[in-house]
Design a protein around this motif. Structure first.
Motif, PDB file in Angstrom:
ATOM      1  N   MET A  64       0.815  -1.224   0.000  1.00 19.75           N
ATOM      2  CA  MET A  64       0.000   0.000   0.000  1.00 19.75           C
ATOM      3  C   MET A  64       0.844   1.268   0.000  1.00 19.75           C
ATOM      4  O   MET A  64       0.312   2.363   0.081  1.00 19.75           O
ATOM      5  N   GLY A  65       2.166   1.098  -0.054  1.00 19.26           N
ATOM      6  CA  GLY A  65       3.030   2.261  -0.218  1.00 19.26           C
ATOM      7  C   GLY A  65       3.656   2.798   1.049  1.00 19.26           C
ATOM      8  O   GLY A  65       4.299   3.850   1.029  1.00 19.26           O
ATOM      9  N   ALA A  66       3.507   2.102   2.173  1.00 15.11           N
ATOM     10  CA  ALA A  66       4.094   2.578   3.428  1.00 15.11           C
ATOM     11  C   ALA A  66       5.611   2.400   3.390  1.00 15.11           C
ATOM     12  O   ALA A  66       6.119   1.404   2.879  1.00 15.11           O
ATOM     13  N   SER A  67       6.326   3.368   3.940  1.00 12.26           N
ATOM     14  CA  SER A  67       7.779   3.273   4.014  1.00 12.26           C
ATOM     15  C   SER A  67       8.183   2.288   5.097  1.00 12.26           C
ATOM     16  O   SER A  67       7.367   1.880   5.932  1.00 12.26           O
ATOM     17  N   ARG A  68       9.470   1.908   5.108  1.00 14.36           N
ATOM     18  CA  ARG A  68       9.942   0.959   6.110  1.00 14.36           C
ATOM     19  C   ARG A  68       9.804   1.513   7.518  1.00 14.36           C
ATOM     20  O   ARG A  68       9.464   0.790   8.451  1.00 14.36           O
ATOM     21  N   ILE A  69      10.097   2.804   7.648  1.00 10.94           N
ATOM     22  CA  ILE A  69       9.983   3.431   8.973  1.00 10.94           C
ATOM     23  C   ILE A  69       8.532   3.419   9.439  1.00 10.94           C
ATOM     24  O   ILE A  69       8.229   3.117  10.601  1.00 10.94           O
ATOM     25  N   LYS A  70       7.617   3.747   8.536  1.00  8.07           N
ATOM     26  CA  LYS A  70       6.194   3.764   8.905  1.00  8.07           C
ATOM     27  C   LYS A  70       5.691   2.367   9.215  1.00  8.07           C
ATOM     28  O   LYS A  70       4.870   2.171  10.125  1.00  8.07           O
ATOM     29  N   ILE A  71       6.178   1.381   8.475  1.00  6.22           N
ATOM     30  CA  ILE A  71       5.779  -0.004   8.748  1.00  6.22           C
ATOM     31  C   ILE A  71       6.214  -0.408  10.152  1.00  6.22           C
ATOM     32  O   ILE A  71       5.462  -1.056  10.896  1.00  6.22           O
ATOM     33  N   PHE A  72       7.436  -0.012  10.517  1.00  8.43           N
ATOM     34  CA  PHE A  72       7.922  -0.378  11.850  1.00  8.43           C
ATOM     35  C   PHE A  72       7.069   0.265  12.938  1.00  8.43           C
ATOM     36  O   PHE A  72       6.637  -0.421  13.879  1.00  8.43           O
ATOM     37  N   TRP A  73       6.832   1.579  12.822  1.00 13.98           N
ATOM     38  CA  TRP A  73       6.125   2.289  13.896  1.00 13.98           C
ATOM     39  C   TRP A  73       4.638   1.982  13.931  1.00 13.98           C
ATOM     40  O   TRP A  73       4.025   2.020  15.004  1.00 13.98           O
ATOM     41  N   LYS A  74       4.030   1.682  12.781  1.00 13.83           N
ATOM     42  CA  LYS A  74       2.587   1.473  12.741  1.00 13.83           C
ATOM     43  C   LYS A  74       2.178   0.001  12.805  1.00 13.83           C
ATOM     44  O   LYS A  74       1.063  -0.309  13.241  1.00 13.83           O
ATOM     45  N   VAL A  75       3.068  -0.906  12.379  1.00 17.72           N
ATOM     46  CA  VAL A  75       2.704  -2.319  12.328  1.00 17.72           C
ATOM     47  C   VAL A  75       3.466  -3.142  13.356  1.00 17.72           C
ATOM     48  O   VAL A  75       2.871  -3.912  14.124  1.00 17.72           O
ATOM     49  N   ILE A  76       4.792  -2.972  13.388  1.00 20.02           N
ATOM     50  CA  ILE A  76       5.627  -3.828  14.234  1.00 20.02           C
ATOM     51  C   ILE A  76       5.684  -3.335  15.668  1.00 20.02           C
ATOM     52  O   ILE A  76       5.479  -4.111  16.614  1.00 20.02           O
ATOM     53  N   PHE A  77       5.953  -2.051  15.856  1.00 22.48           N
ATOM     54  CA  PHE A  77       6.170  -1.532  17.215  1.00 22.48           C
ATOM     55  C   PHE A  77       4.964  -1.729  18.135  1.00 22.48           C
ATOM     56  O   PHE A  77       5.147  -2.088  19.299  1.00 22.48           O
ATOM     57  N   PRO A  78       3.725  -1.474  17.675  1.00 21.16           N
ATOM     58  CA  PRO A  78       2.588  -1.722  18.582  1.00 21.16           C
ATOM     59  C   PRO A  78       2.516  -3.161  19.086  1.00 21.16           C
ATOM     60  O   PRO A  78       2.040  -3.412  20.200  1.00 21.16           O
ATOM     61  N   GLU A  79       2.979  -4.117  18.276  1.00 21.42           N
ATOM     62  CA  GLU A  79       2.934  -5.511  18.688  1.00 21.42           C
ATOM     63  C   GLU A  79       4.013  -5.850  19.712  1.00 21.42           C
ATOM     64  O   GLU A  79       3.780  -6.645  20.637  1.00 21.42           O
ATOM     65  N   ILE A  80       5.200  -5.269  19.550  1.00 18.68           N
ATOM     66  CA  ILE A  80       6.304  -5.605  20.454  1.00 18.68           C
ATOM     67  C   ILE A  80       6.394  -4.671  21.650  1.00 18.68           C
ATOM     68  O   ILE A  80       7.180  -4.928  22.563  1.00 18.68           O
ATOM     69  N   LYS A  81       5.589  -3.610  21.672  1.00 16.01           N
ATOM     70  CA  LYS A  81       5.703  -2.611  22.737  1.00 16.01           C
ATOM     71  C   LYS A  81       5.500  -3.193  24.131  1.00 16.01           C
ATOM     72  O   LYS A  81       6.292  -2.902  25.045  1.00 16.01           O
ATOM     73  N   PRO A  82       4.456  -4.014  24.378  1.00 17.83           N
ATOM     74  CA  PRO A  82       4.316  -4.586  25.727  1.00 17.83           C
ATOM     75  C   PRO A  82       5.529  -5.404  26.156  1.00 17.83           C
ATOM     76  O   PRO A  82       6.003  -5.281  27.283  1.00 17.83           O
ATOM     77  N   ALA A  83       6.035  -6.231  25.241  1.00 15.32           N
ATOM     78  CA  ALA A  83       7.209  -7.045  25.571  1.00 15.32           C
ATOM     79  C   ALA A  83       8.440  -6.171  25.763  1.00 15.32           C
ATOM     80  O   ALA A  83       9.282  -6.456  26.623  1.00 15.32           O
ATOM     81  N   LEU A  84       8.549  -5.105  24.990  1.00 15.76           N
ATOM     82  CA  LEU A  84       9.688  -4.200  25.117  1.00 15.76           C
ATOM     83  C   LEU A  84       9.689  -3.508  26.471  1.00 15.76           C
ATOM     84  O   LEU A  84      10.736  -3.381  27.119  1.00 15.76           O
ATOM     85  N   PHE A  85       8.524  -3.063  26.921  1.00 14.23           N
ATOM     86  CA  PHE A  85       8.434  -2.440  28.238  1.00 14.23           C
ATOM     87  C   PHE A  85       8.748  -3.437  29.343  1.00 14.23           C
ATOM     88  O   PHE A  85       9.375  -3.094  30.347  1.00 14.23           O
ATOM     89  N   THR A  86       8.314  -4.666  29.159  1.00  9.63           N
ATOM     90  CA  THR A  86       8.636  -5.701  30.137  1.00  9.63           C
ATOM     91  C   THR A  86      10.138  -5.923  30.217  1.00  9.63           C
ATOM     92  O   THR A  86      10.719  -5.983  31.306  1.00  9.63           O
ATOM     93  N   GLY A  87      10.770  -6.059  29.068  1.00 11.77           N
ATOM     94  CA  GLY A  87      12.216  -6.231  29.047  1.00 11.77           C
ATOM     95  C   GLY A  87      12.945  -5.053  29.642  1.00 11.77           C
ATOM     96  O   GLY A  87      13.928  -5.218  30.378  1.00 11.77           O
ATOM     97  N   PHE A  88      12.474  -3.843  29.349  1.00 12.48           N
ATOM     98  CA  PHE A  88      13.081  -2.639  29.912  1.00 12.48           C
ATOM     99  C   PHE A  88      12.978  -2.635  31.432  1.00 12.48           C
ATOM    100  O   PHE A  88      13.949  -2.338  32.138  1.00 12.48           O
ATOM    101  N   GLY A  89      11.797  -2.975  31.944  1.00 16.13           N
ATOM    102  CA  GLY A  89      11.608  -2.992  33.392  1.00 16.13           C
ATOM    103  C   GLY A  89      12.469  -4.026  34.082  1.00 16.13           C
ATOM    104  O   GLY A  89      13.069  -3.756  35.126  1.00 16.13           O
ATOM    105  N   LEU A  90      12.546  -5.224  33.506  1.00 16.26           N
ATOM    106  CA  LEU A  90      13.389  -6.269  34.083  1.00 16.26           C
ATOM    107  C   LEU A  90      14.863  -5.883  34.030  1.00 16.26           C
ATOM    108  O   LEU A  90      15.615  -6.116  34.994  1.00 16.26           O
ATOM    109  N   ALA A  91      15.289  -5.304  32.911  1.00 18.74           N
ATOM    110  CA  ALA A  91      16.680  -4.878  32.784  1.00 18.74           C
ATOM    111  C   ALA A  91      16.996  -3.761  33.777  1.00 18.74           C
ATOM    112  O   ALA A  91      18.060  -3.759  34.406  1.00 18.74           O
ATOM    113  N   PHE A  92      16.064  -2.826  33.943  1.00 17.93           N
ATOM    114  CA  PHE A  92      16.281  -1.727  34.882  1.00 17.93           C
ATOM    115  C   PHE A  92      16.400  -2.247  36.310  1.00 17.93           C
ATOM    116  O   PHE A  92      17.271  -1.820  37.070  1.00 17.93           O
TER     117      PHE A  92
END
Length: 276
Positions: free
Chosen positions: A176-204
């Motif tokens: 549909m014409g989305a750039s790689r950056i937009k694909i990451f922020w709109k498609v990938i990041f919302p899916e990994i965000k909960p796990a990313l915050f979990t990893g950040f909290g455990l690492a902290f």
């Protein structure tokens, strides 16, 4: 005829009793001992103990370096997890296993190795020393050590989510014409965000209480590179258990608050994804 369900493990009552017993022995009782020892001091003594200039300076060093290291781990952890999931290359299994090396390696060994590498005469430190950048015995060195011990938490939290993520959504967005950056922020990041915050909290949380790998590379200069766990160890060596537990209690409350906030963000993100 009533169908009887067969359970592999015993009933709820016995299972919950065993769970609570293990949890109490391993977690609750040790944490409660902090409160018991701290209760030997009155409130004014506690405040005076945790607000001493040297203690406050150690709080600043520990919290600042732990946050910076966890933020670096959040970025690098996503990149490492992405490479391990999305690409096939020689020695991939070896690299995947090396991610967990900080879990298995004794922290003292890691501290000595990192100090040797980042000192002014070390392989890495000598290179930066030419440009006037000192790594070992500075807050930079502390951050490097904390990045080392915290990176597995982020990688192992994000990696399973990326493995389950269907790449067809990314392909559809690209069509549909989305750039790689937009694909990451709109498609990938919302899916990994909960796990990313979990990893950040455990690492902290791990970085905040890390002692073995940091004490060698920090230099332990009061008001400069002295971490809070070292202050606690100093109080214990002087048999001042009440002061040590009072300072440790602050670290415990801070770690709990961070993990609580991270879990709240994770739960909210999960609800939004399910609702969408």
């Amino acid at each position: 005829m009533k169908k009887v369900s067969k359970r592999v493990i015993p009933g709820f009552g016995l299972s919950m009793g065993v769970t609570l017993s293990i949890l109490s022995v391993i977690v609750l009782i040790p944490l409660a001992s902090l409160v018991v020892f701290t209760a030997q001091m009155d409130f004014d003594e506690i405040i005076r103990t945790i607000t001493r200039d040297r203690v406050l300076a150690s709080f600043e060093v520990s919290f600042l370096t732990a946050f910076i290291a966890s933020a670096i781990n959040a970025v690098m952890g996503v990149i490492l997890a992405w490479v391990l999931v999305r690409y096939d290359f020689p020695l991939k299994r070896l690299l995947d296993g090396m991610i967990e090396l900080p879990f298995a390696l004794p922290t003292a060994v890691a501290g000595i190795a990192l100090t040797s590498l980042t000192s002014d005469q070390g392989l890495i430190g000598s290179f930066f020393a030419k440009y006037g950048i000192k790594i070992a015995y500075t807050r930079i060195g502390i951050t490097v050590a904390l990045v080392f011990v915290g990176i597995p938490f982020v990688v192992r939290a994000v990696q399973p989510v990326l493995e389950k993520l269907d790449p067809t959504y990314e392909e559809a967005a690209g069509v549909m014409g989305a750039s790689r950056i937009k694909i990451f922020w709109k498609v990938i990041f919302p899916e990994i965000k909960p796990a990313l915050f979990t990893g950040f909290g455990l690492a902290f949380g791990r970085c905040l209480g890390e002692y073995g790998s940091v004490v060698f590379i920090a230099g332990n200069q009061p008001f400069e590179t002295e971490i809070t766990p070292l202050i606690i160890m100093s109080e214990l060596q002087e048999y001042d258990y009440a002061s040590a537990t009072a300072i440790a209690l602050v670290m415990l409350v801070a770690s709990f608050a961070v993990l609580f906030v991270v879990n709240m963000i994770q739960a909210r993100s999960t609800r939004i994804l399910k609702g969408g």
